[in-house]
Design a protein around this motif. Structure first.
Motif, PDB file in Angstrom:
ATOM      1  N   SER A 115     -17.070  50.991 -21.645  1.00 50.09           N
ATOM      2  CA  SER A 115     -17.758  51.267 -20.384  1.00 50.09           C
ATOM      3  C   SER A 115     -19.182  50.745 -20.515  1.00 50.09           C
ATOM      4  O   SER A 115     -19.946  51.219 -21.345  1.00 50.09           O
ATOM      5  CB  SER A 115     -17.766  52.773 -20.097  1.00 50.09           C
ATOM      6  OG  SER A 115     -16.461  53.251 -19.903  1.00 50.09           O
ATOM      7  N   ARG A 116     -19.509  49.753 -19.697  1.00 53.42           N
ATOM      8  CA  ARG A 116     -20.829  49.125 -19.774  1.00 53.42           C
ATOM      9  C   ARG A 116     -21.676  49.595 -18.588  1.00 53.42           C
ATOM     10  O   ARG A 116     -21.219  49.584 -17.446  1.00 53.42           O
ATOM     11  CB  ARG A 116     -20.673  47.615 -19.786  1.00 53.42           C
ATOM     12  CG  ARG A 116     -21.965  46.852 -19.981  1.00 53.42           C
ATOM     13  CD  ARG A 116     -21.683  45.383 -20.219  1.00 53.42           C
ATOM     14  NE  ARG A 116     -21.256  45.136 -21.594  1.00 53.42           N
ATOM     15  CZ  ARG A 116     -20.888  43.947 -22.061  1.00 53.42           C
ATOM     16  NH1 ARG A 116     -20.888  42.903 -21.258  1.00 53.42           N
ATOM     17  NH2 ARG A 116     -20.513  43.810 -23.312  1.00 53.42           N
ATOM     18  N   ILE A 117     -22.918  50.028 -18.864  1.00 56.33           N
ATOM     19  CA  ILE A 117     -23.813  50.518 -17.804  1.00 56.33           C
ATOM     20  C   ILE A 117     -24.582  49.347 -17.214  1.00 56.33           C
ATOM     21  O   ILE A 117     -25.465  48.770 -17.862  1.00 56.33           O
ATOM     22  CB  ILE A 117     -24.787  51.571 -18.364  1.00 56.33           C
ATOM     23  CG1 ILE A 117     -24.011  52.749 -18.960  1.00 56.33           C
ATOM     24  CG2 ILE A 117     -25.714  52.060 -17.262  1.00 56.33           C
ATOM     25  CD1 ILE A 117     -24.883  53.803 -19.606  1.00 56.33           C
ATOM     26  N   HIS A 118     -24.231  48.986 -15.970  1.00 51.08           N
ATOM     27  CA  HIS A 118     -24.871  47.859 -15.280  1.00 51.08           C
ATOM     28  C   HIS A 118     -26.068  48.390 -14.489  1.00 51.08           C
ATOM     29  O   HIS A 118     -25.943  49.306 -13.681  1.00 51.08           O
ATOM     30  CB  HIS A 118     -23.876  47.191 -14.340  1.00 51.08           C
ATOM     31  CG  HIS A 118     -24.420  45.962 -13.673  1.00 51.08           C
ATOM     32  ND1 HIS A 118     -24.832  45.937 -12.364  1.00 51.08           N
ATOM     33  CD2 HIS A 118     -24.629  44.701 -14.159  1.00 51.08           C
ATOM     34  CE1 HIS A 118     -25.257  44.727 -12.056  1.00 51.08           C
ATOM     35  NE2 HIS A 118     -25.144  43.959 -13.118  1.00 51.08           N
ATOM     36  N   VAL A 119     -27.233  47.802 -14.732  1.00 48.45           N
ATOM     37  CA  VAL A 119     -28.461  48.261 -14.074  1.00 48.45           C
ATOM     38  C   VAL A 119     -28.780  47.422 -12.845  1.00 48.45           C
ATOM     39  O   VAL A 119     -29.171  47.945 -11.805  1.00 48.45           O
ATOM     40  CB  VAL A 119     -29.645  48.233 -15.061  1.00 48.45           C
ATOM     41  CG1 VAL A 119     -30.920  48.726 -14.385  1.00 48.45           C
ATOM     42  CG2 VAL A 119     -29.337  49.090 -16.281  1.00 48.45           C
ATOM     43  N   GLY A 120     -28.603  46.117 -12.961  1.00 51.18           N
ATOM     44  CA  GLY A 120     -28.919  45.275 -11.812  1.00 51.18           C
ATOM     45  C   GLY A 120     -28.642  43.807 -12.063  1.00 51.18           C
ATOM     46  O   GLY A 120     -28.498  43.366 -13.206  1.00 51.18           O
ATOM     47  N   VAL A 164     -28.633  42.833 -16.061  1.00 52.77           N
ATOM     48  CA  VAL A 164     -29.257  43.742 -17.019  1.00 52.77           C
ATOM     49  C   VAL A 164     -28.352  44.942 -17.244  1.00 52.77           C
ATOM     50  O   VAL A 164     -27.822  45.524 -16.294  1.00 52.77           O
ATOM     51  CB  VAL A 164     -30.644  44.200 -16.521  1.00 52.77           C
ATOM     52  CG1 VAL A 164     -31.234  45.254 -17.465  1.00 52.77           C
ATOM     53  CG2 VAL A 164     -31.578  43.009 -16.404  1.00 52.77           C
ATOM     54  N   TYR A 165     -28.158  45.297 -18.513  1.00 53.47           N
ATOM     55  CA  TYR A 165     -27.294  46.423 -18.882  1.00 53.47           C
ATOM     56  C   TYR A 165     -28.071  47.423 -19.742  1.00 53.47           C
ATOM     57  O   TYR A 165     -29.014  47.061 -20.450  1.00 53.47           O
ATOM     58  CB  TYR A 165     -26.073  45.936 -19.663  1.00 53.47           C
ATOM     59  CG  TYR A 165     -25.155  45.048 -18.860  1.00 53.47           C
ATOM     60  CD1 TYR A 165     -24.109  45.574 -18.094  1.00 53.47           C
ATOM     61  CD2 TYR A 165     -25.326  43.661 -18.861  1.00 53.47           C
ATOM     62  CE1 TYR A 165     -23.267  44.754 -17.362  1.00 53.47           C
ATOM     63  CE2 TYR A 165     -24.492  42.832 -18.125  1.00 53.47           C
ATOM     64  CZ  TYR A 165     -23.463  43.386 -17.380  1.00 53.47           C
ATOM     65  OH  TYR A 165     -22.640  42.565 -16.647  1.00 53.47           O
ATOM     66  N   LEU A 206     -21.296  52.056 -13.496  1.00 52.61           N
ATOM     67  CA  LEU A 206     -20.433  51.979 -14.686  1.00 52.61           C
ATOM     68  C   LEU A 206     -19.364  50.912 -14.462  1.00 52.61           C
ATOM     69  O   LEU A 206     -18.636  50.945 -13.474  1.00 52.61           O
ATOM     70  CB  LEU A 206     -19.768  53.343 -14.934  1.00 52.61           C
ATOM     71  CG  LEU A 206     -19.458  53.688 -16.395  1.00 52.61           C
ATOM     72  CD1 LEU A 206     -20.714  53.645 -17.231  1.00 52.61           C
ATOM     73  CD2 LEU A 206     -18.826  55.061 -16.476  1.00 52.61           C
ATOM     74  N   ARG A 207     -19.274  49.969 -15.419  1.00 47.54           N
ATOM     75  CA  ARG A 207     -18.303  48.877 -15.299  1.00 47.54           C
ATOM     76  C   ARG A 207     -17.391  48.840 -16.525  1.00 47.54           C
ATOM     77  O   ARG A 207     -17.864  48.635 -17.641  1.00 47.54           O
ATOM     78  CB  ARG A 207     -19.020  47.531 -15.156  1.00 47.54           C
ATOM     79  CG  ARG A 207     -19.756  47.375 -13.847  1.00 47.54           C
ATOM     80  CD  ARG A 207     -20.323  45.974 -13.697  1.00 47.54           C
ATOM     81  NE  ARG A 207     -20.940  45.779 -12.394  1.00 47.54           N
ATOM     82  CZ  ARG A 207     -21.508  44.641 -12.003  1.00 47.54           C
ATOM     83  NH1 ARG A 207     -21.534  43.596 -12.833  1.00 47.54           N
ATOM     84  NH2 ARG A 207     -22.047  44.539 -10.798  1.00 47.54           N
ATOM     85  N   PRO A 208     -16.070  49.045 -16.320  1.00 52.42           N
ATOM     86  CA  PRO A 208     -15.138  48.927 -17.456  1.00 52.42           C
ATOM     87  C   PRO A 208     -14.967  47.468 -17.848  1.00 52.42           C
ATOM     88  O   PRO A 208     -14.828  46.602 -16.989  1.00 52.42           O
ATOM     89  CB  PRO A 208     -13.834  49.516 -16.895  1.00 52.42           C
ATOM     90  CG  PRO A 208     -13.930  49.321 -15.419  1.00 52.42           C
ATOM     91  CD  PRO A 208     -15.390  49.387 -15.071  1.00 52.42           C
ATOM     92  N   MET A 209     -14.975  47.183 -19.150  1.00 56.25           N
ATOM     93  CA  MET A 209     -14.853  45.805 -19.621  1.00 56.25           C
ATOM     94  C   MET A 209     -14.047  45.740 -20.903  1.00 56.25           C
ATOM     95  O   MET A 209     -14.073  46.676 -21.716  1.00 56.25           O
ATOM     96  CB  MET A 209     -16.235  45.189 -19.872  1.00 56.25           C
ATOM     97  CG  MET A 209     -17.040  44.934 -18.621  1.00 56.25           C
ATOM     98  SD  MET A 209     -18.466  43.876 -18.956  1.00 56.25           S
ATOM     99  CE  MET A 209     -19.108  43.647 -17.301  1.00 56.25           C
TER     100      MET A 209
END
Length: 259
Positions: free
Chosen positions: A149-154, A188-189, A215-218
């Motif tokens: 789970s990657r936290i995508h900020v912008g 940005v993550y 939140l982006r699953p990868m």
């Protein structure tokens, strides 16, 4: 007199009602705390079970890979020896000659404790290895695909704007990195997590700094680590040490050490 009696009666009744309310609140609080504790215990047991199953699967995969590698190397050594012999050589001579390269291809035996994605997963095992008088050896393993789970900020068209957000994440003491996609945009993550719960907790923490995230699953190729220990001249000696460690709660696999 009657009024005084009535007043006393009313006060007694009021006190009884208040006492009953306090006792009810205490019971409800105790029930809620018990339910929360049971839920936490169940979640912990579930997490420990999942971790144990994952570790068992990783170990089985490592053992199979080691066995396949050993079989392939043995077959290659036998093939090389057979091609080097002149025609008409006796089968007994072939057996005697082929045994020499097989012995020279290995350098004793070692104990294999499996392949791990996180170094923290090895901490308990490494401690038991040290307690057994051996030195744990951690080496890079093969890369492996893992769901994270990657936290995508912008997403930013200008690198300067992306770097400004990175600075904000630094100030919030958060993990931070930037990736440029195929269209040239800068993403940005704020970290990648194997544990989705941990990712959500970090999202909530960052929200306190006014940082909105998604939140982006990868599926990510991640490095792994192989954990081994010991150097033994014979398979029997390695097995004896392995049995000793098994009593301590760790079950290694005896594998050949290749030159």
């Amino acid at each position: 007199m009657a009024e005084r009696t009535a007043a006393i009666k009313a006060a007694v009744e009021k006190a009884a009602v208040e006492k009953a309310a306090v006792e009810k609140a205490a019971v409800e609080k105790a029930v809620a705390e018990k339910a929360a504790a049971e839920k936490a215990a169940a979640e912990k047991a579930s997490a420990e079970k999942a971790s144990a199953e994952k570790a068992a699967a990783e170990k089985a995969s490592a053992e199979q890979a080691a066995a396949e590698q050993a079989a392939a190397e043995k077959a290659a050594a036998e093939k090389a020896t057979a091609s080097a012999l002149p025609a008409g050589s006796a089968s007994s001579e072939l057996q005697t000659t082929s045994s020499a390269p097989a012995a020279s291809a290995t350098d004793g035996y070692t104990l294999d404790f499996g392949t791990f994605v996180l170094k923290s997963e090895m901490a308990g095992i490494k401690k038991k290895i040290k307690n057994a008088g051996m030195k744990p050896v951690v080496e890079p393993g093969p890369k492996r695909k893992e769901q994270m789970s990657r936290i995508h900020v912008g997403e930013y068209t200008e690198q300067k704007a992306a770097e400004k957000m990175l600075q904000k994440l630094r100030q919030a003491k958060a993990e931070h990195f930037m990736l440029q996609d195929k269209t040239g945009k800068f993403n940005v993550y704020a970290g990648s997590y194997f544990d989705k719960v941990g990712a959500v907790d970090e999202q909530l923490r960052l929200a306190g700094f006014g940082i909105t995230t998604e939140l982006r699953p990868m599926s990510v190729q991640v490095p792994t680590f192989n954990l081994t220990a010991g150097s033994f001249k014979s398979e029997e000696a390695a097995a004896r040490k392995g049995a000793e460690l098994e009593k301590a709660g760790v079950k290694p696999t005896v594998v050949q050490r290749h030159k």
